[in-house]
Design a protein around this motif. Structure first.
Motif, PDB file in Angstrom:
ATOM      1  N   ARG A  35       0.957  -0.767  -0.272  1.00 58.16           N
ATOM      2  CA  ARG A  35       0.265   0.144  -0.165  1.00 58.16           C
ATOM      3  C   ARG A  35       0.844   1.322  -0.241  1.00 58.16           C
ATOM      4  NH1 ARG A  35      -5.194   0.951   1.714  1.00 58.16           N
ATOM      5  NH2 ARG A  35      -5.967  -1.102   2.478  1.00 58.16           N
ATOM      6  N   LYS A  38       2.837   1.524  -3.392  1.00 53.89           N
ATOM      7  CA  LYS A  38       1.467   2.225  -4.460  1.00 53.89           C
ATOM      8  C   LYS A  38       1.345   3.567  -4.187  1.00 53.89           C
ATOM      9  CE  LYS A  38      -3.237   1.074  -6.503  1.00 53.89           C
ATOM     10  NZ  LYS A  38      -3.776   2.868  -6.442  1.00 53.89           N
ATOM     11  N   ASN A  39       1.127   4.230  -3.095  1.00 59.79           N
ATOM     12  CA  ASN A  39       1.287   6.107  -2.356  1.00 59.79           C
ATOM     13  C   ASN A  39       2.140   6.870  -2.769  1.00 59.79           C
ATOM     14  OD1 ASN A  39      -1.464   4.986  -1.826  1.00 59.79           O
ATOM     15  ND2 ASN A  39      -0.036   4.549   0.695  1.00 59.79           N
ATOM     16  N   SER A  40       3.631   5.899  -3.284  1.00 58.45           N
ATOM     17  CA  SER A  40       4.621   6.876  -3.979  1.00 58.45           C
ATOM     18  C   SER A  40       4.361   6.723  -4.934  1.00 58.45           C
ATOM     19  CB  SER A  40       6.030   6.365  -3.222  1.00 58.45           C
ATOM     20  OG  SER A  40       6.199   4.916  -3.570  1.00 58.45           O
ATOM     21  N   THR A  42       2.808   6.666  -9.559  1.00 57.84           N
ATOM     22  CA  THR A  42       1.584   6.485  -9.852  1.00 57.84           C
ATOM     23  C   THR A  42       1.829   5.916 -11.039  1.00 57.84           C
ATOM     24  OG1 THR A  42      -0.212   8.028 -10.788  1.00 57.84           O
ATOM     25  CG2 THR A  42       2.409   9.111 -10.138  1.00 57.84           C
ATOM     26  N   SER A 100       9.630   4.141  -2.011  1.00 59.82           N
ATOM     27  CA  SER A 100       9.361   3.846  -1.116  1.00 59.82           C
ATOM     28  C   SER A 100       9.965   3.252  -0.151  1.00 59.82           C
ATOM     29  CB  SER A 100       8.461   3.198  -1.101  1.00 59.82           C
ATOM     30  OG  SER A 100       7.751   3.496   0.969  1.00 59.82           O
TER      31      SER A 100
END
Length: 416
Positions: A35, A38-40, A42, A100
């Motif tokens: 998670r 993915k947040n870092s 795109t 990340s």
């Protein structure tokens, strides 16, 4: 009232057990790490398929091990073992963002792959805690900074490919401690300083091309090396330390400032690509046994200061560039025979001081052959300019005074 058959509960139990065993939910630590990863990052907007479209964290029953693109897990522990970021498809712009530090929470990871994109920022130093890592491939992005020192202490690392980024700094001597390393590719970055004096003894593939490296070759290279590229750097000195590379098949030291003679040991058919162009190499082409025909072989010794008469050592090469040197005398007839037989398809000898080419004026060579002998000391030359590159110019022969000057004072730096 009729009783249900006794075997029905057994059937339902079997279905329930089978359904449960098919769901192998990922370890919660790895789920949380994915998670954050993915947040870092795109997907770069495009018409190509989106890599992260399958990364759905909204369902409590989702299992990334079976549904997330690029995620491979161990069947025994449900821990992530391979993480591939990006589709790698032709036409895909890849990913943007940063890497990340949460990648380091995937404690059983053994392969980390990032396909081409525009990912920026440093390589997380936390990766050095992943002791199982065998492959790190983070290529063709915009990563910056130095390689974390801990990377060079990973005990199982087999492949390290960080090519085509904007990484900088020196390549540390500690790289010699990577005892399992077989592939090292750091090409097309901004690394500087001298290359390490020692490399892992098991290394098979070394590519440090297109950087700002300086200094001389190490006194000894790994004996098992098959691929060596140091092209387009700022290195200098003699071509020492290459004699023991009996397994070498590809050698590219082009576009540096190496000087001195070319070691005779390099003129052997096992080296199917020898690219030494645009250096300061001197001496002649050594007299060694002629190469047997080698399909796909390329030898480029152009734009150096090679002198003397051409020997028959290279008649088996498919592509041979000897242009822009100071070669003299006549070309051995074996080269023409090799071209006529279709073995040699390209022979560039322009911009030398050659006085003879054993081909009658007007004679035809195979249509597939590209032979250029312009701007030498032959009048008239046996071939025109049709097969010559534009860089050869439009003059068929050298001015007579240049040829007589060479004859009177061979090796003068005022020539050409």
């Amino acid at each position: 009232m009729a009783k249900a058959p006794l075997f029905l509960p057994l059937v339902f139990s079997f279905i329930f057990i089978s359904t449960q065993s098919a769901i192998s939910l990922i370890h919660p630590t790895d789920f949380a790490a994915l998670r954050l990863i993915k947040n870092s990052l795109t997907d770069v907007p495009s018409s190509a398929p989106r890599f992260f479209s399958s990364w759905n964290f909204s369902s409590a029953s989702v299992d990334p091990c079976s549904s997330f693109a690029g995620v491979t897990c161990s069947s025994s522990s449900s821990r992530v073992t391979i993480l591939t970021l990006g589709t790698g498809l032709s036409g895909s712009p890849g990913l943007a963002g940063t890497l990340s530090p949460a990648i380091a929470q995937l404690s059983e990871l053994n392969q980390l792959i990032l396909f081409a994109g525009i990912v920026t920022g440093p390589i997380p130093p936390q990766l050095s805690s992943l002791r199982n890592l065998k492959v790190i491939s983070l290529t063709n992005n915009r990563l910056t900074g130095e390689i974390p020192a801990g990377i060079f202490r990973l005990p199982n690392l087999h492949t390290l490919d960080l090519s085509r980024n904007q990484l900088s700094g020196a390549i540390p001597p500690s790289i010699a401690g990577l005892g399992q390393l077989k592939v090292l590719v750091l090409a097309s970055n901004k690394f500087s300083g001298q290359i390490p004096r020692f490399f892992p003894s098991q290394l098979l593939h070394l590519d440090l091309s297109d950087n700002f490296l300086s200094g001389t070759l190490p006194p000894q290279m790994p004996a098992l090396l098959r691929y060596l590229s140091l092209s387009n750097n700022r290195m200098w000195g003699p071509l020492n330390g290459l004699e023991s590379l009996s397994e070498l098949a590809y050698l590219d030291l082009s576009m540096n400032q190496f000087g001195g003679p070319i070691p005779r040991s390099l003129f052997r058919p096992s080296i199917t690509s020898m690219l030494l162009q645009r250096n300061n190499l001197s001496g002649g082409v050594p007299q060694s046994p002629p190469w047997p025909p080698a399909v796909g072989s390329t030898v480029d010794l152009s734009h150096n200061f090679l002198t003397g008469e051409l020997t028959t050592a290279l008649i088996g090469a498919e592509t041979l560039f000897l242009n822009n040197n100071r070669l003299t005398g006549g070309v051995p007839e074996e080269y023409v025979e090799s071209v006529e037989a279709g073995t040699m398809k390209t022979l560039y000898l322009q911009h030398n001081y050659i006085t003879g080419f054993p081909l009658e004026v007007g004679a035809e060579l195979p249509d597939t052959a590209a032979v250029c002998v312009s701007y030498n000391c032959m009048a008239p030359p046996p071939l025109g300019l049709a097969a010559c590159p534009a860089s050869a110019g439009d003059q068929l022969s050298r001015p007579a005074y240049q040829c007589s000057t060479l004859h009177n004072s061979s090796g003068s730096n005022s020539l050409d």
